[in-house]
Design a protein around this motif. Structure first.
Motif, PDB file in Angstrom:
ATOM      1  N   LEU A 176       0.042  -1.923  -4.317  1.00 53.21           N
ATOM      2  CA  LEU A 176      -1.314  -2.382  -4.010  1.00 53.21           C
ATOM      3  C   LEU A 176      -2.207  -1.156  -3.890  1.00 53.21           C
ATOM      4  O   LEU A 176      -1.988  -0.310  -3.016  1.00 53.21           O
ATOM      5  CB  LEU A 176      -1.330  -3.177  -2.694  1.00 53.21           C
ATOM      6  CG  LEU A 176      -2.717  -3.526  -2.135  1.00 53.21           C
ATOM      7  CD1 LEU A 176      -3.508  -4.407  -3.101  1.00 53.21           C
ATOM      8  CD2 LEU A 176      -2.585  -4.228  -0.775  1.00 53.21           C
ATOM      9  N   VAL A 190       0.205   6.209   4.346  1.00 48.85           N
ATOM     10  CA  VAL A 190      -0.154   4.957   3.679  1.00 48.85           C
ATOM     11  C   VAL A 190      -1.641   4.986   3.320  1.00 48.85           C
ATOM     12  O   VAL A 190      -2.481   5.225   4.190  1.00 48.85           O
ATOM     13  CB  VAL A 190       0.137   3.751   4.602  1.00 48.85           C
ATOM     14  CG1 VAL A 190      -0.255   2.445   3.934  1.00 48.85           C
ATOM     15  CG2 VAL A 190       1.608   3.737   4.998  1.00 48.85           C
ATOM     16  N   PRO A 191      -1.983   4.764   2.046  1.00 48.49           N
ATOM     17  CA  PRO A 191      -3.405   4.702   1.684  1.00 48.49           C
ATOM     18  C   PRO A 191      -4.110   3.589   2.461  1.00 48.49           C
ATOM     19  O   PRO A 191      -3.537   2.518   2.665  1.00 48.49           O
ATOM     20  CB  PRO A 191      -3.380   4.379   0.180  1.00 48.49           C
ATOM     21  CG  PRO A 191      -2.042   4.835  -0.291  1.00 48.49           C
ATOM     22  CD  PRO A 191      -1.109   4.588   0.864  1.00 48.49           C
ATOM     23  N   VAL A 192      -5.329   3.847   2.872  1.00 45.77           N
ATOM     24  CA  VAL A 192      -6.049   2.850   3.671  1.00 45.77           C
ATOM     25  C   VAL A 192      -6.663   1.778   2.779  1.00 45.77           C
ATOM     26  O   VAL A 192      -6.807   1.949   1.568  1.00 45.77           O
ATOM     27  CB  VAL A 192      -7.175   3.487   4.516  1.00 45.77           C
ATOM     28  CG1 VAL A 192      -6.618   4.550   5.443  1.00 45.77           C
ATOM     29  CG2 VAL A 192      -8.290   4.032   3.633  1.00 45.77           C
ATOM     30  N   THR A 204     -15.537  -1.757  -4.037  1.00 46.35           N
ATOM     31  CA  THR A 204     -15.119  -0.489  -3.423  1.00 46.35           C
ATOM     32  C   THR A 204     -16.327   0.424  -3.162  1.00 46.35           C
ATOM     33  O   THR A 204     -17.084   0.742  -4.081  1.00 46.35           O
ATOM     34  CB  THR A 204     -14.110   0.219  -4.340  1.00 46.35           C
ATOM     35  OG1 THR A 204     -13.081  -0.714  -4.684  1.00 46.35           O
ATOM     36  CG2 THR A 204     -13.511   1.429  -3.652  1.00 46.35           C
ATOM     37  N   ARG A 244       3.190   6.620  -8.191  1.00 42.65           N
ATOM     38  CA  ARG A 244       4.004   6.572  -6.975  1.00 42.65           C
ATOM     39  C   ARG A 244       4.983   5.404  -7.042  1.00 42.65           C
ATOM     40  O   ARG A 244       6.157   5.531  -6.712  1.00 42.65           O
ATOM     41  CB  ARG A 244       3.092   6.447  -5.749  1.00 42.65           C
ATOM     42  CG  ARG A 244       3.724   6.928  -4.475  1.00 42.65           C
ATOM     43  CD  ARG A 244       2.720   7.191  -3.360  1.00 42.65           C
ATOM     44  NE  ARG A 244       2.083   5.993  -2.881  1.00 42.65           N
ATOM     45  CZ  ARG A 244       0.797   5.705  -3.029  1.00 42.65           C
ATOM     46  NH1 ARG A 244      -0.001   6.542  -3.655  1.00 42.65           N
ATOM     47  NH2 ARG A 244       0.300   4.587  -2.544  1.00 42.65           N
ATOM     48  N   LEU A 281       0.848  -1.200   0.000  1.00 41.68           N
ATOM     49  CA  LEU A 281       0.000   0.000   0.000  1.00 41.68           C
ATOM     50  C   LEU A 281       0.880   1.244   0.000  1.00 41.68           C
ATOM     51  O   LEU A 281       0.645   2.201  -0.738  1.00 41.68           O
ATOM     52  CB  LEU A 281      -0.893   0.031   1.247  1.00 41.68           C
ATOM     53  CG  LEU A 281      -2.101  -0.898   1.292  1.00 41.68           C
ATOM     54  CD1 LEU A 281      -2.656  -0.954   2.721  1.00 41.68           C
ATOM     55  CD2 LEU A 281      -3.189  -0.443   0.327  1.00 41.68           C
ATOM     56  N   ALA A 317     -15.911   5.761  -0.105  1.00 44.50           N
ATOM     57  CA  ALA A 317     -14.458   5.746   0.068  1.00 44.50           C
ATOM     58  C   ALA A 317     -13.757   6.425  -1.103  1.00 44.50           C
ATOM     59  O   ALA A 317     -12.582   6.769  -1.009  1.00 44.50           O
ATOM     60  CB  ALA A 317     -13.960   4.309   0.217  1.00 44.50           C
ATOM     61  N   TYR A 326      -5.975  -0.255  -3.051  1.00 42.84           N
ATOM     62  CA  TYR A 326      -7.134  -0.975  -2.503  1.00 42.84           C
ATOM     63  C   TYR A 326      -8.415  -0.445  -3.142  1.00 42.84           C
ATOM     64  O   TYR A 326      -9.320   0.070  -2.486  1.00 42.84           O
ATOM     65  CB  TYR A 326      -7.171  -0.867  -0.980  1.00 42.84           C
ATOM     66  CG  TYR A 326      -7.804  -2.090  -0.338  1.00 42.84           C
ATOM     67  CD1 TYR A 326      -7.028  -3.135   0.146  1.00 42.84           C
ATOM     68  CD2 TYR A 326      -9.180  -2.219  -0.258  1.00 42.84           C
ATOM     69  CE1 TYR A 326      -7.599  -4.267   0.703  1.00 42.84           C
ATOM     70  CE2 TYR A 326      -9.767  -3.343   0.299  1.00 42.84           C
ATOM     71  CZ  TYR A 326      -8.974  -4.358   0.780  1.00 42.84           C
ATOM     72  OH  TYR A 326      -9.551  -5.483   1.332  1.00 42.84           O
ATOM     73  N   ILE A 327      -8.448  -0.575  -4.447  1.00 43.00           N
ATOM     74  CA  ILE A 327      -9.597  -0.156  -5.257  1.00 43.00           C
ATOM     75  C   ILE A 327      -9.801  -1.228  -6.306  1.00 43.00           C
ATOM     76  O   ILE A 327      -8.851  -1.606  -7.003  1.00 43.00           O
ATOM     77  CB  ILE A 327      -9.308   1.198  -5.927  1.00 43.00           C
ATOM     78  CG1 ILE A 327      -9.243   2.287  -4.856  1.00 43.00           C
ATOM     79  CG2 ILE A 327     -10.359   1.525  -6.986  1.00 43.00           C
ATOM     80  CD1 ILE A 327      -8.648   3.567  -5.336  1.00 43.00           C
ATOM     81  N   ASN A 361      -9.864   0.192   1.536  1.00 40.09           N
ATOM     82  CA  ASN A 361     -11.222   0.717   1.415  1.00 40.09           C
ATOM     83  C   ASN A 361     -12.252  -0.351   1.769  1.00 40.09           C
ATOM     84  O   ASN A 361     -12.983  -0.856   0.923  1.00 40.09           O
ATOM     85  CB  ASN A 361     -11.439   1.280   0.013  1.00 40.09           C
ATOM     86  CG  ASN A 361     -10.640   2.543  -0.194  1.00 40.09           C
ATOM     87  OD1 ASN A 361     -10.638   3.420   0.671  1.00 40.09           O
ATOM     88  ND2 ASN A 361      -9.933   2.641  -1.300  1.00 40.09           N
ATOM     89  N   ARG A 389      -7.150   7.497  -8.494  1.00 41.24           N
ATOM     90  CA  ARG A 389      -6.450   6.860  -7.372  1.00 41.24           C
ATOM     91  C   ARG A 389      -5.527   5.749  -7.865  1.00 41.24           C
ATOM     92  O   ARG A 389      -4.417   5.589  -7.362  1.00 41.24           O
ATOM     93  CB  ARG A 389      -7.463   6.269  -6.388  1.00 41.24           C
ATOM     94  CG  ARG A 389      -8.326   7.318  -5.728  1.00 41.24           C
ATOM     95  CD  ARG A 389      -7.980   7.490  -4.269  1.00 41.24           C
ATOM     96  NE  ARG A 389      -9.087   8.166  -3.634  1.00 41.24           N
ATOM     97  CZ  ARG A 389      -9.724   7.724  -2.561  1.00 41.24           C
ATOM     98  NH1 ARG A 389      -9.342   6.605  -1.981  1.00 41.24           N
ATOM     99  NH2 ARG A 389     -10.719   8.399  -2.041  1.00 41.24           N
ATOM    100  N   CYS A 407     -12.727   4.540   6.388  1.00 41.73           N
ATOM    101  CA  CYS A 407     -12.322   4.736   4.986  1.00 41.73           C
ATOM    102  C   CYS A 407     -13.107   5.852   4.310  1.00 41.73           C
ATOM    103  O   CYS A 407     -12.728   6.311   3.235  1.00 41.73           O
ATOM    104  CB  CYS A 407     -12.419   3.436   4.186  1.00 41.73           C
ATOM    105  SG  CYS A 407     -14.094   2.849   3.901  1.00 41.73           S
ATOM    106  N   ALA A 408     -14.211   6.305   4.925  1.00 35.80           N
ATOM    107  CA  ALA A 408     -14.937   7.455   4.386  1.00 35.80           C
ATOM    108  C   ALA A 408     -14.359   8.766   4.909  1.00 35.80           C
ATOM    109  O   ALA A 408     -14.633   9.828   4.357  1.00 35.80           O
ATOM    110  CB  ALA A 408     -16.422   7.360   4.735  1.00 35.80           C
TER     111      ALA A 408
END
Lengths: 340, 340
Positions: free
Chosen positions: A167, B191-193, A175, A272, A162, A179, A169-170, B195, A265, B178-179
């Motif tokens: 990774l 760090v992206p969470v 999803t 990145r 992450l 979010a 998370y989408i 979702n 995203r 996550c919202a």
């Protein structure tokens, strides 16, 4: 015949060396105790199974208090299902590229969330030596650099992945809209959304026609059908509205914003990753079934796994990959544990 | 004796004119068909009930395809529960300030999400003539301007209220992390969470001590206890980690970021509302049980409903308010429909 098994959080996927493939919706967090039965039922459809090659991400599900408990549960259920079917050998794949027949507590963080590594290793070995593999799944998108035929990142855990961007998370189904978008434009006005899982990205993709309608499928946020009409209603609900007020045409404008946010995203993640790796891929290898969420450069070679493997196997790509990696490992060095 | 009933999406709340109050967790979307039984059981504890005064927001729940279906379901269940208890009169409150005994399809958008209006009208009539009422609930925060003793906004639907800022869809329990946060800092790294609804703001408030631990309460994202230890584990899971890697001390840093994000969003809502209204409140009236999410100016009078009404009634403030509004309406003009 080796069958590869990909035990995710929401789906079980199976593929054997002959490219027979199956998948089933199995949200492990709802009834984890039924995992062995689900595995047994699906595996019974494969002929002459001699061994299982297993990758997992389902240990992440929050029915397990931590990943150690999750890995323990999943390995136990795999062994029980295999025993009931008379399958003698179960090989668990880790992010070190090795298979294990016995799993100890020290192996937890190797076995956890290893499906991306199995797929990327397979792609590097059999398809292309240098590429960026992008696999858009129902819940997450894996973005894996491959150089000189091997996985070219040191980030192996979900947390590290992450952080580096490999990774995102989408995914293309699960999803939550809340979010992705904290507000949505509707009728020339920006309105903060209701922070509820009233709608998912699946609804946006259905409304826009990226996903076919399936009126008998109720795997949606509100348990109502996966049709444009109901998907539009779910999207409307994000703003406190409903079908009485929002037309399908208006819902497409909401859906556009959801897809745009997801693309941004995922693109940020790719940027990145490439920035930290100072890596310019020779080609993109695309897997999964949400390619509409990707923006790829026009001047790069794009290899579609769906075209190479066929749509059925492509949908179960990590399970096919892990089966083929085990098969290759047997050819190379027929004792376990070994590196494939 | 009139009993006020507040039928929310996640909770049922009851209070009578004598300040007897009760509430029960009832997530209506799970088993909407049990609403009448839940109402009957709770109402049976109140003595000498002559009439019910009802406000609702539960019609928003996504078990109902639209609000018309939701209002219809809820009114039908109220009537059934009342009939079984021998209660002859049910009065439904609308955002026009009127009570209705018969509810038609034309009343849907008046009855939908009317609890904030009942509370603000009661506060304006009995507590203060000019103020900003802020009610932090489990799921949402209502921010209602009161001028000259009446509700001073034209935004009556959830959609219009979200747009103007008088409804912030952020509460002190159910809001998913996550919202609120698309990424979290951990160990000097952003760090992206994940979702997923792995954790809610409730976990952040438990970890920080804003909410007491309750080991026998399992109304959490993962169905595990509402304790600091498990709340910290849920917060860790947002980053793909778990208790094996994240200490309680580290979890407090994650929790701080969640609370900060919620405070910012609620403060933005208040600012947006005050800007469009060009309204400077004489006082703030604070209700609900998440006051730690508010940042209020030091130089303004703050009236606490919990201090005025006592903590039990304050937790059921809209149900008490609607009972008192009906009682007042009877005193003023004893025929229905009428304005309270």
């Amino acid at each position: 015949m080796i069958v590869g098994v990909d035990i995710g959080g929401a789906n079980l996927k199976f593929a054997d060396e002959s490219q027979r493939a199956r998948s089933r919706f199995f949200p492990i967090w709802r009834q984890p105790e039924l995992l062995k039965d689900a595995l047994r039922e699906s595996l019974a459809a494969f002929p002459e199974v001699t061994a299982l090659a297993i990758v997992m991400t389902g240990e992440l599900a929050d029915c397990f208090v931590d990943r150690a408990e999750g890995v323990d549960h999943i390995t136990a259920h795999v062994h029980q299902a295999a025993a009931q079917l008379g399958i003698k050998s179960c090989y668990f794949y880790g992010v070190d590229g090795a298979f294990r027949q016995r799993v100890g507590v020290e192996d937890v963080d190797l076995l956890a969330a290893a499906n991306w590594h199995a797929l990327a290793s397979f792609v590097g070995r059999t398809i292309t030596a240098d590429a960026l593999l992008i696999d858009v799944g129902s819940t997450t998108t894996d973005i894996v650099p491959i150089r000189d035929r091997v996985v070219a990142t040191k980030a192996m855990t979900d947390y590290d992945r992450l952080g580096e961007g490999s990774l995102a998370y989408i995914g293309c189904q699960r999803t939550p809209v809340c979010a992705l978008c904290s507000s949505l434009r509707f009728q020339d006005r920006s309105v903060p959304v209701m922070n509820e899982v009233f709608a998912t990205i699946d609804d946006a993709r259905i409304v826009l026609g990226f996903e076919l309608e399936s009126p008998t499928d109720f795997q949606t946020a509100d348990g109502k059908p996966r049709t444009k009409e109901f998907a539009a209603n779910r999207l409307a609900r994000m703003l406190g509205l409903d079908r009485r007020r929002v037309s399908l045409q208006q819902a497409t404008h909401i859906a556009d914003q959801v897809i745009h946010a997801a693309r941004e995203r995922i693109a940020d993640s790719i940027q990145r990753l490439l920035a930290t790796q100072s890596f310019r891929p020779q080609a993109y290898v695309i897997s999964g079934h949400g390619n509409d969420l990707l923006r790829l450069p026009d001047d790069q070679e794009v290899i579609s796994l769906a075209e190479r493997l066929g749509p059925d196997v492509s949908r179960c790509a990590p399970s096919y990959a892990v089966a083929m990696q085990l098969s290759h490992g047997f050819d190379q060095r027929p004792t376990a544990p070994f590196h494939a």
